[in-house]
Design a protein around this motif. Structure first.
Motif, PDB file in Angstrom:
ATOM      1  N   GLU A 209      38.248  12.617  36.895  1.00 34.82           N
ATOM      2  CA  GLU A 209      38.104  12.260  35.492  1.00 34.82           C
ATOM      3  C   GLU A 209      39.284  11.368  35.138  1.00 34.82           C
ATOM      4  O   GLU A 209      40.345  11.467  35.758  1.00 34.82           O
ATOM      5  CB  GLU A 209      38.170  13.511  34.618  1.00 34.82           C
ATOM      6  CG  GLU A 209      37.076  14.508  34.930  1.00 34.82           C
ATOM      7  CD  GLU A 209      37.302  15.888  34.302  1.00 34.82           C
ATOM      8  OE1 GLU A 209      36.337  16.660  34.252  1.00 34.82           O
ATOM      9  OE2 GLU A 209      38.448  16.178  33.881  1.00 34.82           O
ATOM     10  N   PHE A 210      39.106  10.524  34.155  1.00 31.85           N
ATOM     11  CA  PHE A 210      40.244   9.812  33.579  1.00 31.85           C
ATOM     12  C   PHE A 210      40.531  10.488  32.252  1.00 31.85           C
ATOM     13  O   PHE A 210      39.671  10.518  31.374  1.00 31.85           O
ATOM     14  CB  PHE A 210      39.942   8.320  33.424  1.00 31.85           C
ATOM     15  CG  PHE A 210      40.128   7.591  34.723  1.00 31.85           C
ATOM     16  CD1 PHE A 210      39.189   7.704  35.737  1.00 31.85           C
ATOM     17  CD2 PHE A 210      41.262   6.822  34.947  1.00 31.85           C
ATOM     18  CE1 PHE A 210      39.368   7.062  36.952  1.00 31.85           C
ATOM     19  CE2 PHE A 210      41.455   6.169  36.160  1.00 31.85           C
ATOM     20  CZ  PHE A 210      40.511   6.286  37.165  1.00 31.85           C
ATOM     21  N   GLN A 211      41.706  11.080  32.159  1.00 34.43           N
ATOM     22  CA  GLN A 211      42.053  11.888  30.997  1.00 34.43           C
ATOM     23  C   GLN A 211      43.198  11.232  30.230  1.00 34.43           C
ATOM     24  O   GLN A 211      44.237  10.906  30.799  1.00 34.43           O
ATOM     25  CB  GLN A 211      42.482  13.293  31.441  1.00 34.43           C
ATOM     26  CG  GLN A 211      41.368  14.122  32.072  1.00 34.43           C
ATOM     27  CD  GLN A 211      40.513  14.856  31.027  1.00 34.43           C
ATOM     28  OE1 GLN A 211      40.686  14.689  29.819  1.00 34.43           O
ATOM     29  NE2 GLN A 211      39.585  15.676  31.516  1.00 34.43           N
ATOM     30  N   MET A 212      42.986  11.066  28.918  1.00 33.16           N
ATOM     31  CA  MET A 212      44.028  10.509  28.068  1.00 33.16           C
ATOM     32  C   MET A 212      44.715  11.639  27.305  1.00 33.16           C
ATOM     33  O   MET A 212      44.097  12.295  26.473  1.00 33.16           O
ATOM     34  CB  MET A 212      43.425   9.531  27.061  1.00 33.16           C
ATOM     35  CG  MET A 212      44.499   8.795  26.266  1.00 33.16           C
ATOM     36  SD  MET A 212      43.856   8.025  24.774  1.00 33.16           S
ATOM     37  CE  MET A 212      43.947   9.412  23.647  1.00 33.16           C
ATOM     38  N   PRO A 213      46.003  11.894  27.618  1.00 32.10           N
ATOM     39  CA  PRO A 213      46.690  12.989  26.947  1.00 32.10           C
ATOM     40  C   PRO A 213      46.771  12.759  25.437  1.00 32.10           C
ATOM     41  O   PRO A 213      47.118  11.679  24.988  1.00 32.10           O
ATOM     42  CB  PRO A 213      48.106  12.962  27.553  1.00 32.10           C
ATOM     43  CG  PRO A 213      47.937  12.284  28.866  1.00 32.10           C
ATOM     44  CD  PRO A 213      46.850  11.253  28.639  1.00 32.10           C
ATOM     45  N   THR A 214      46.389  13.758  24.670  1.00 34.57           N
ATOM     46  CA  THR A 214      46.552  13.737  23.215  1.00 34.57           C
ATOM     47  C   THR A 214      46.368  15.157  22.708  1.00 34.57           C
ATOM     48  O   THR A 214      45.549  15.910  23.242  1.00 34.57           O
ATOM     49  CB  THR A 214      45.553  12.795  22.508  1.00 34.57           C
ATOM     50  OG1 THR A 214      45.603  13.028  21.097  1.00 34.57           O
ATOM     51  CG2 THR A 214      44.126  13.028  22.974  1.00 34.57           C
ATOM     52  N   GLU A 215      47.124  15.477  21.666  1.00 33.10           N
ATOM     53  CA  GLU A 215      47.058  16.813  21.069  1.00 33.10           C
ATOM     54  C   GLU A 215      45.632  17.189  20.654  1.00 33.10           C
ATOM     55  O   GLU A 215      45.240  18.340  20.692  1.00 33.10           O
ATOM     56  CB  GLU A 215      47.968  16.868  19.833  1.00 33.10           C
ATOM     57  CG  GLU A 215      49.353  17.377  20.105  1.00 33.10           C
ATOM     58  CD  GLU A 215      49.334  18.665  20.923  1.00 33.10           C
ATOM     59  OE1 GLU A 215      48.698  19.644  20.479  1.00 33.10           O
ATOM     60  OE2 GLU A 215      49.946  18.689  22.025  1.00 33.10           O
ATOM     61  N   SER A 216      44.860  16.172  20.245  1.00 34.88           N
ATOM     62  CA  SER A 216      43.526  16.457  19.724  1.00 34.88           C
ATOM     63  C   SER A 216      42.479  16.595  20.830  1.00 34.88           C
ATOM     64  O   SER A 216      41.304  16.787  20.549  1.00 34.88           O
ATOM     65  CB  SER A 216      43.106  15.359  18.746  1.00 34.88           C
ATOM     66  OG  SER A 216      43.130  14.113  19.409  1.00 34.88           O
ATOM     67  N   GLY A 217      42.908  16.501  22.095  1.00 30.58           N
ATOM     68  CA  GLY A 217      41.951  16.579  23.197  1.00 30.58           C
ATOM     69  C   GLY A 217      41.319  17.950  23.348  1.00 30.58           C
ATOM     70  O   GLY A 217      41.920  18.964  23.013  1.00 30.58           O
ATOM     71  N   GLU A 218      40.089  17.954  23.874  1.00 27.47           N
ATOM     72  CA  GLU A 218      39.378  19.221  24.075  1.00 27.47           C
ATOM     73  C   GLU A 218      39.674  19.804  25.448  1.00 27.47           C
ATOM     74  O   GLU A 218      39.403  20.969  25.709  1.00 27.47           O
ATOM     75  CB  GLU A 218      37.861  18.991  23.979  1.00 27.47           C
ATOM     76  CG  GLU A 218      37.364  18.764  22.579  1.00 27.47           C
ATOM     77  CD  GLU A 218      35.836  18.593  22.543  1.00 27.47           C
ATOM     78  OE1 GLU A 218      35.161  18.821  23.569  1.00 27.47           O
ATOM     79  OE2 GLU A 218      35.333  18.230  21.477  1.00 27.47           O
ATOM     80  N   ASP A 219      40.162  18.970  26.370  1.00 28.74           N
ATOM     81  CA  ASP A 219      40.384  19.422  27.746  1.00 28.74           C
ATOM     82  C   ASP A 219      41.852  19.758  27.973  1.00 28.74           C
ATOM     83  O   ASP A 219      42.731  19.280  27.255  1.00 28.74           O
ATOM     84  CB  ASP A 219      39.962  18.326  28.729  1.00 28.74           C
ATOM     85  CG  ASP A 219      38.462  18.056  28.673  1.00 28.74           C
ATOM     86  OD1 ASP A 219      37.758  18.778  27.943  1.00 28.74           O
ATOM     87  OD2 ASP A 219      38.003  17.116  29.346  1.00 28.74           O
ATOM     88  N   THR A 220      42.095  20.581  28.981  1.00 32.93           N
ATOM     89  CA  THR A 220      43.473  20.884  29.380  1.00 32.93           C
ATOM     90  C   THR A 220      43.688  20.345  30.785  1.00 32.93           C
ATOM     91  O   THR A 220      42.865  20.567  31.670  1.00 32.93           O
ATOM     92  CB  THR A 220      43.703  22.406  29.383  1.00 32.93           C
ATOM     93  OG1 THR A 220      43.474  22.888  28.062  1.00 32.93           O
ATOM     94  CG2 THR A 220      45.114  22.746  29.812  1.00 32.93           C
ATOM     95  N   ILE A 221      44.781  19.611  30.963  1.00 30.04           N
ATOM     96  CA  ILE A 221      45.093  19.084  32.295  1.00 30.04           C
ATOM     97  C   ILE A 221      46.544  19.410  32.642  1.00 30.04           C
ATOM     98  O   ILE A 221      47.358  19.717  31.770  1.00 30.04           O
ATOM     99  CB  ILE A 221      44.875  17.558  32.378  1.00 30.04           C
ATOM    100  CG1 ILE A 221      45.737  16.799  31.351  1.00 30.04           C
ATOM    101  CG2 ILE A 221      43.395  17.230  32.181  1.00 30.04           C
ATOM    102  CD1 ILE A 221      45.744  15.289  31.561  1.00 30.04           C
ATOM    103  N   PHE A 222      46.840  19.352  33.944  1.00 23.38           N
ATOM    104  CA  PHE A 222      48.203  19.565  34.431  1.00 23.38           C
ATOM    105  C   PHE A 222      48.651  18.272  35.089  1.00 23.38           C
ATOM    106  O   PHE A 222      48.107  17.863  36.117  1.00 23.38           O
ATOM    107  CB  PHE A 222      48.231  20.734  35.407  1.00 23.38           C
ATOM    108  CG  PHE A 222      47.853  22.029  34.741  1.00 23.38           C
ATOM    109  CD1 PHE A 222      48.825  22.826  34.144  1.00 23.38           C
ATOM    110  CD2 PHE A 222      46.524  22.442  34.672  1.00 23.38           C
ATOM    111  CE1 PHE A 222      48.481  24.011  33.498  1.00 23.38           C
ATOM    112  CE2 PHE A 222      46.170  23.623  34.031  1.00 23.38           C
ATOM    113  CZ  PHE A 222      47.153  24.405  33.440  1.00 23.38           C
TER     114      PHE A 222
END
Ligand code: ATP
Ligand code: MG
Length: 424
Positions: A209-222
């Protein structure tokens, strides 16, 4: 575009049910209008942004050999029954209904079931491979929660690329090519989207996945220490913030993120279901290997707003902004001055248009300077140029970038050239 001709108006307040920053700012600015939760009209300003994102995506897909097609959104149930996806995930995500002649129909939420039988018609031998096709189209998903503005639509825009290969190795190599193209897409759109390891489903070990970090995101990534690779919750097991990364590369940071793209090795999951084979150079029948690669341009637009805004409005990156310049002309009580302002603004507007620089000109005469500046901040066009009595006294125009607090006067004589340079 003259604001006196733009049919949309900015709103003082966002609708009460617009919870996310992207919904609030995009609706207030007149970029989009909500028809119902998960379904939006793209208004002139918003459509320009969406089309800029789509243009970047198309350029990068064409650059890796993609050939654009357009498949129907309206589809018969049969191919979905062939792969078993009519019933699973079925109603959970698919809109299913009955058309004329009691025919079961759906609206495409993805297109493997359509593209695989399509390319089967064109594959004879190994010489016909690879086949790389993509489309930019609206997808339909019966999302349970459609609360995050254009981040999660029930109808939303997607670019979906499908690749078909003679060998698994070629499919793997192309997957890496797409991964690099995706990096370029998101960099050009001005967002930091981190390639993130995700589970590959039943048919391959991993997907990305390409994940854009942001407080409002629904996903959690490390995210790894370098900030250039991450693992999603699914594959991270019991990983916690600060733990060593799965690849042994130092401590991870736990972050909220928005998925803006997804690439997948499908191997033979769909080609076998539709019996897609080719004849190799020894004359033997071989299975075709497949990959699929999605980006949601409408979600990318929402993600850009989530990442790039302040309390006054949006801060569009130049590459996707609806216009490069937001020119504000003010009025004056003095007839001669008012005329000179109007002439100067009109001249600059026309010269910039000739030079290919896009300008939104706030030529409204019934608003206070404060109201016009507030609109400029809300709309988030990268460069604000003010023509007023004050600036003309100095034979200049005021120059202020949206992402900077500093305003300066530049000489009128240099304005065209300097703005053109900014637009590059
Ligand atoms: P999510 O996990 O967020 O529901 P997904 O994994 O189902 O998304 P894919 O099927 O991989 O998404 O779709 C490819 C891309 O399409 C996503 O990366 C995202 O950019 C976009 N996308 C998916 N669902 C939506 C939606 N409901 N609204 C807007 N964009 C979406
Ligand atoms: Mg996904």
């Amino acid at each position: 575009m003259r604001m006196t001709r733009l049919f949309t108006k900015t709103l003082k307040d966002a609708p009460a049910d617009a919870e996310s920053a992207n919904a609030q700012l995009l609706i207030r600015g007149g970029f989009v209008d909500q028809l119902m939760a998960g379904a939006y009209t793209y208004l002139p300003l918003g459509l320009r942004v969406l089309q800029n994102i789509q243009r970047i995506v198309r350029e990068e897909m064409d650059g890796i050999g993609g050939q654009e097609i357009l498949m129907p959104a309206l589809q018969p149930a049969d191919p979905w029954k062939t792969t078993g996806r009519w019933d699973d995930p079925g109603k959970e995500v698919m809109f299913q209904f009955t058309g004329a002649g009691d025919r079961d129909l759906t609206l495409g939420w993805t297109h493997e079931e359509i593209v695989t039988p399509l390319i089967k018609k064109f594959i004879r031998s190994y010489q016909d491979l690879p086949i790389l096709v993509y489309q930019v189209q609206d997808k339909f998903r019966n999302e349970l929660r459609a609360k995050s503005g254009i981040l999660r639509g029930r109808e939303f825009n997607m670019k979906d690329l499908y690749s078909f290969h003679a060998t698994e190795q070629e499919m793997e190599a192309y997957y890496d090519t797409v991964l690099e193209a995706y990096r370029r897409v998101f960099a050009r759109c001005g967002i930091n989207a981190i390639p993130t390891e995700a589970s590959g489903g039943a048919f391959s070990k991993v997907s990305h996945e390409f994940q854009m970090p942001t407080e409002s995101g629904e996903d959690t990534i490390f995210v790894n220490a370098a900030g250039d690779y991450a693992w999603n919750k699914e594959v991270a097991g019991n990983l916690k913030d600060g733990d060593p990364a799965p690849d042994g590369s130092g401590p991870v940071r736990e972050m909220k993120a928005i998925e803006v793209g997804n690439i997948f090795k499908l191997k033979t999951r769909f080609t076998e279901a539709f019996d897609v084979r080719f004849t190799d150079d020894a004359g033997a029948q071989q299975p075709v290997y497949m990959g699929c690669y999605g980006i949601g341009p409408s979600r990318v637009m929402g993600a850009i707003v989530e990442a790039l805004h302040d309390d006054r409005g949006i801060i569009w990156p130049k590459s996707v902004a609806p216009f490069t310049v937001h020119m504000v002309s003010l009025t004056s009580k003095d007839d001669a001055v008012r005329e000179r302002i109007a002439e100067t603004a009109e001249g600059l507007y026309e010269d910039l248009a000739k030079a290919g620089v896009t300008v939104l000109w706030d030529d409204r005469s019934d608003l206070s300077p404060g109201a016009k500046f507030a609109d400029a901040d809300l709309l988030g066009v990268p460069l604000r140029i003010v023509v007023s009595e004050k600036t003309l006294k100095e034979d200049g125009v005021e120059w202020k970038a949206r992402d900077s607090a500093e305003a300066k006067i530049i000489p009128l004589a240099d304005a065209l050239e300097e703005i053109e340079e900014f637009g590059k």
